[in-house]
Enzyme design. Structure first.
Site, PDB file in Angstrom:
ATOM      1  N   HIS A   2       0.710  -1.103  -0.200  1.00  0.00           N
ATOM      2  CA  HIS A   2       0.049   0.137   0.033  1.00  0.00           C
ATOM      3  C   HIS A   2       0.724   1.320  -0.112  1.00  0.00           C
ATOM      4  CE1 HIS A   2      -4.078  -1.251   0.570  1.00  0.00           C
ATOM      5  NE2 HIS A   2      -3.609  -2.531   1.071  1.00  0.00           N
TER       6      HIS A   2
ATOM      7  N   LYS B 159      -8.696  13.999   3.756  1.00  0.00           N
ATOM      8  CA  LYS B 159      -7.846  13.002   3.551  1.00  0.00           C
ATOM      9  C   LYS B 159      -7.187  13.171   4.947  1.00  0.00           C
ATOM     10  CE  LYS B 159      -6.295  14.128  -0.376  1.00  0.00           C
ATOM     11  NZ  LYS B 159      -6.305  12.712  -1.129  1.00  0.00           N
ATOM     12  N   ARG B 160      -6.276  11.903   5.400  1.00  0.00           N
ATOM     13  CA  ARG B 160      -5.306  12.098   6.565  1.00  0.00           C
ATOM     14  C   ARG B 160      -4.561  13.292   6.501  1.00  0.00           C
ATOM     15  NH1 ARG B 160      -5.877   8.385  10.874  1.00  0.00           N
ATOM     16  NH2 ARG B 160      -3.812   9.344  11.473  1.00  0.00           N
TER      17      ARG B 160
ATOM     18  N   LYS C 158       0.946  14.301   1.285  1.00  0.00           N
ATOM     19  CA  LYS C 158      -0.229  14.665   0.866  1.00  0.00           C
ATOM     20  C   LYS C 158      -0.511  16.181   0.312  1.00  0.00           C
ATOM     21  CE  LYS C 158      -3.085  10.768   2.666  1.00  0.00           C
ATOM     22  NZ  LYS C 158      -3.801  10.213   1.598  1.00  0.00           N
TER      23      LYS C 158
ATOM     24  N   THR D 220      -8.245   6.656  -3.045  1.00  0.00           N
ATOM     25  CA  THR D 220      -9.685   6.397  -3.168  1.00  0.00           C
ATOM     26  C   THR D 220     -10.500   7.315  -3.006  1.00  0.00           C
ATOM     27  OG1 THR D 220      -9.756   5.334  -0.831  1.00  0.00           O
ATOM     28  CG2 THR D 220      -9.397   3.914  -2.785  1.00  0.00           C
TER      29      THR D 220
ATOM     30  N   LYS E 153     -14.358   8.771  -5.157  1.00  0.00           N
ATOM     31  CA  LYS E 153     -15.479   9.173  -4.618  1.00  0.00           C
ATOM     32  C   LYS E 153     -15.823  10.347  -5.214  1.00  0.00           C
ATOM     33  CE  LYS E 153     -13.697   7.044  -0.496  1.00  0.00           C
ATOM     34  NZ  LYS E 153     -13.317   7.122   0.968  1.00  0.00           N
TER      35      LYS E 153
HETATM   36  C1  LIG Z   1     -11.899   7.360   1.340  1.00  0.00           C
HETATM   37  C2  LIG Z   1     -11.472   7.774   2.739  1.00  0.00           C
HETATM   38  C3  LIG Z   1     -10.001   7.957   2.817  1.00  0.00           C
HETATM   39  C4  LIG Z   1      -9.107   7.950   1.870  1.00  0.00           C
HETATM   40  O1  LIG Z   1      -8.746   9.206   1.056  1.00  0.00           O
HETATM   41  P1  LIG Z   1      -7.679   9.472   0.274  1.00  0.00           P
HETATM   42  O2  LIG Z   1      -8.017  10.826  -0.269  1.00  0.00           O
HETATM   43  O3  LIG Z   1      -7.578   8.396  -0.794  1.00  0.00           O
HETATM   44  O4  LIG Z   1      -6.480   9.584   1.372  1.00  0.00           O
HETATM   45  C5  LIG Z   1      -9.830   8.418   3.967  1.00  0.00           C
HETATM   46  N1  LIG Z   1     -10.659   8.525   5.086  1.00  0.00           N
HETATM   47  C6  LIG Z   1     -12.196   8.406   4.775  1.00  0.00           C
HETATM   48  C7  LIG Z   1     -12.924   8.482   6.012  1.00  0.00           C
HETATM   49  C8  LIG Z   1     -12.404   8.002   3.696  1.00  0.00           C
HETATM   50  O5  LIG Z   1     -13.804   7.698   3.538  1.00  0.00           O
END
Ligand SMILES: *Cc1c(COP(=O)(O)O)cnc(C)c1O
Length: 785
Positions: A297, A488-489, A494, A596, A600
């Site tokens: 990952h 995101k985190r 990032k 991911t 979305k």
């Molecule tokens: C999809 C999702 C992530 C992953 O987001 P990235 O932008 O791909 O890092 C992190 N936290 C939550 C709550 C998510 O639904």
């Protein structure tokens, strides 16, 4: 049977998802309405199951949904943490963490299965007898399974997620019982049960803590006993009552390792097959390799698990012995294939000898698996060309790509019913299980009615989010401004800091020329920082500080707002993403394995401003370059820059607007009370930046200008949004799981069981004239009883 092993499952809520997958949403809605209740109020009571940190944990949850929907005989195995990911609160513009006591009021979705409780051993020593090695004098902790249902989408399949909870054995420390320290003995039972107490809150970061190692082994040991028990009780394993044949084990059992967190499954399976079942090393190794597969990952070095040998020696002495033997045989093979290449032996060893002696868990996972995959095409290529190059040259046939996906049930049907209805009106509902069907929407890209509907749905979602932000944070935002979102985190790779540099640039431009035309924006940033990650917490402080200045400057007015979205989690994602105009996916090329979140947003009709990193590359390929805003260095250009040597000062000195931003950060412009607070951020950007923010700044700003220009052309923007939705079919986790099934697990998914594109008959009969849209309106006046 497929076994997905993961230390994280980021499930979110289950009520709405269960009703959706069973096709009883309408019936439940109606039933509650008749009782004078509001189903949305009920839904809001449910706690999130936050047993994950971010993308990796959410991927596991999407995979469970897709595996059930595709009718696979699949089990998700993990840990039932008593405390999931912490709740984030802002206090004076800083993150504070509250424990996530998610089981406080009970969990109605789980069923304890005490009849399947299993012992797990720790510590002890290895005794060498004439019948082979024996692990003895161990301490036992019990693993209590809790099962939760994973319903497939309207296919009469319900799979199981089995999470283990640590339970002290009755005898634990009760030797003190008669010594008079009875109370202490009972209290000490907590020690054993601490194993499943809390999720480690690190995303993409390895912390070599003893308790974490125990968690990983606890999950693996309980799960493998369960798997072997189930195999032995099947007709394939039980022909000979004296000794089980494991010949058909790899054909009947597939174990997928979600990162290296469960990689101890490999030595544990070896231990069971050799020490318990009496197989030879060679037979056990063949069975084990053919059964296990490993998903990588991340390529970030600080995230790779490298366990100190002294910890393994103490806690899992037999496993360390097995790892050493695996390594000896592995290095023999390397020597055979590459004679005389001493440095290659050092690089490929499972045992790292430089500094503190450690076991490289990725190397173990590769050697002990028949398949190794990355999670987006570029990422899988980097694995072969870079961090696992030696292993690729040794066994090229093992290396695969499986581009990540998301479940369209939760991430469209559930979270954006308005858009789902608009789509269904045009192309029916087959997209719910065949997401490529969305490409039929491309035919409506010039259909005025459809464009208007898409625009209206987005506008309604934006209004809803505006009132949520008003209610939760007391900030009023302009729903006709562009919603520019990065959730995101919080992590340096990032590059939330690059986003902040853009915000400051916009602010400075408004101040420079207040009467110039400006396309209004609401920039929203959300995400949790690992509690021990200082720089991530600094980034949150800076976002809040910049927001304070920008939001309270009368010259700025309604043009620009900055909002930090507190406590980002699955349930909040479901509310934010449908309201987004712009999705920011701006990691340094080569650092985000897939992402991911990006998918979305695309599925919900937000346009992407992003780098050529992770799955962004494949998204661009699907939608066409004209429908996405790409900027910045490619992976090759980043490599080139590293070779040449990166000097942030070059960009600082050359670009006056950039210099102004950095100077403001370092001089305390955004925090006059504590002007030194952000000096360290400026120092990192100029002197120690591993992620080359300043090298991408200029192109990023230009790209954002194109975004703003395009936003003023509403017609064109909507067309682009429609093309994003129409080409997002590839990013269904159903597609991803089909590829795992056929190319790694050797099983065939059953699409034929998938539903006809309408809800079940029973429900249609019970609520004949209650189409979805009317319900929401009819029940409103009846609310609040
Ligand atoms: C999809 C999702 C992530 C992953 O987001 P990235 O932008 O791909 O890092 C992190 N936290 C939550 C709550 C998510 O639904």
């Amino acid at each position: 049977r497929v076994y997905y092993l993961s230390l994280e499952y980021y499930m979110g809520r289950s009520l709405c998802n269960t009703m959706l997958n069973l096709g009883i949403q309408g019936a439940c809605d109606e039933a509650l309405y008749q009782l004078g209740l509001d189903i949305e109020e009920l839904e809001d009571i449910e706690e999130d199951a936050g047993l994950g940190n971010g993308g990796l944990g959410r991927l596991a949850a999407c995979f469970l949904d897709s595996m059930a929907t595709l009718g696979l005989a699949a089990y998700g195995y993990g840990i039932r943490y008593e405390y999931g990911i912490f709740a984030q609160r802002l206090k004076n513009g800083e993150q504070v963490e509250d424990p996530d006591d998610w089981l406080r009021y009970g969990n109605p979705w789980e069923k304890a299965r005490p009849e399947f409780m299993l012992p797990v051993n720790f510590y002890g020593r290895v005794e060498n007898t004439e019948k082979g090695a024996k692990w003895v004098d161990t301490q036992i902790v019990f693993a209590m399974p809790y099962d939760s249902p994973i319903p497939g989408f309207r296919n009469n399949v319900v799979n199981t997620m089995r999470l283990w909870s640590a339970k002290s054995p009755v005898s634990f420390n009760l030797k003190f019982f008669n010594d008079g320290d009875y109370i202490q003995a009972v209290c000490d039972r907590n020690l054993a049960e601490n194993i499943s107490r809390v999720l480690y809150p690190n995303d993409n970061f390895f912390e070599g803590k003893e308790l974490r190692l125990k968690q990983e082994y606890f999950m693996v040991a309980a799960t493998l006993q369960d798997i072997v028990r189930r195999f032995k009780s099947s007709k394939f394993g039980s022909r000979d009552p004296v000794r089980t044949s494991f010949d058909r084990f790899p054909e009947k059992v597939a174990i997928q390792l979600n990162d290296t967190h469960p990689a101890l499954a490999i030595p544990e399976l070896m231990r069971i097959l050799i020490d318990v079942e009496g197989l030879t090393w060679d037979k056990a190794w063949e069975v084990s390799c053919k059964t296990c597969a490993y998903t990588n990952h991340t390529v970030l070095p600080e995230a790779l698990e490298r366990w100190p040998v002294h910890l393994l020696e103490r806690i899992l002495p037999r496993h360390l012995q097995i790892v050493y033997e695996v390594n000896a045989r592995h290095l023999d093979e390397v020597r055979k294939k590459f004679p005389g290449d001493i440095d290659r032996l050092r690089r490929m060893s499972l045992v790292e000898e430089e500094g503190e002696k450690r076991i490289n868990m990725a190397h173990l996972a590769i050697v002990g698996s028949h398949a190794v995959n990355g999670v987006a095409r570029i990422h899988s290529e980097i694995l072969k060309a870079d961090i696992f190059k030696d292993f690729y040259e040794m066994s090229p046939e093992k290396f695969q790509n499986k581009t990540n996906g998301i479940t369209p049930r939760r991430w469209l049907a559930l979270c954006n019913p308005g858009l789902a209805d608009a789509i269904a009106d045009r192309i029916g509902e087959t997209w719910l299980t065949h997401l490529e069907e969305l490409k039929k929407l491309a035919a409506f890209v010039n259909d005025r009615g459809f464009k208007r509907t898409i625009h209206t749905v987005k506008q309604e979602n934006k209004m809803k989010l505006a009132s949520l932000i008003q209610k939760e944070y007391g900030i009023s935002i302009n729903p006709s401004s562009m919603y520019d979102i990065q959730v995101k985190r919080i992590h340096e790779y990032k590059r939330q800091l690059l986003n902040i540099l853009h915000i400051i640039t916009m602010y400075n431009r408004i101040k420079q020329n207040p009467s110039a035309p400006f396309v209004p924006r609401t920039v929203m940033i959300g995400g949790k920082a690992a509690p021990g990650y200082f720089m991530a917490k600094q980034i949150i402080r800076l976002i809040c500080a910049v927001g304070n200045i920008v939001n309270n400057d009368p010259v700025v007015g309604d043009k620009l707002k900055v909002v930090f979205l507190e406590n980002y989690r699955v349930t909040l994602a479901e509310k934010i993403i449908p309201a987004a105009d712009l999705s920011q996916q701006i990691s340094t090329a080569g650092t985000e394995a897939s992402g991911t979140g990006n998918m979305k947003f695309m599925l919900n009709g937000a346009l992407t401003c992003g780098t050529l990193d992770g799955a962004n590359i494949e998204m661009k390929e699907e939608m066409g370059a004209e429908n996405i805003f790409i900027f910045g260095m490619t992976v090759d250009e980043v490599e080139e820059l590293k070779r040449k040597g990166y000097n942030a000062w070059d960009y600082y000195n050359k670009i006056p607007e950039l210099k102004q931003c950095i100077d403001q950060i370092s001089s305390g412009f955004f925090n006059p009370q504590n002007p030194d607070q952000f000096k360290d951020i400026a120092n990192i950007l100029l002197n120690h930046d591993r992620f080359f923010l300043l090298a991408d700044y200029e192109d990023y700003i230009r790209c954002q200008e194109r975004v703003s220009d395009m936003y003023t052309n509403t017609e064109e923007w909507i067309k682009m949004a429609i093309m994003n939705i129409a080409t997002s079919g590839k990013f269904s986790s159903d597609r991803t799981i089909c590829e795992y099934a056929r190319e790694i697990w050797g099983v065939e998914p059953s699409w034929e069981k998938l539903p006809a594109p309408h809800e079940p008959k029973e429900e249609e009969a019970s609520t004949p004239e209650q189409p979805k849209k009317e319900k929401k309106e009819t029940k409103k006046p009846e609310k609040k009883k």
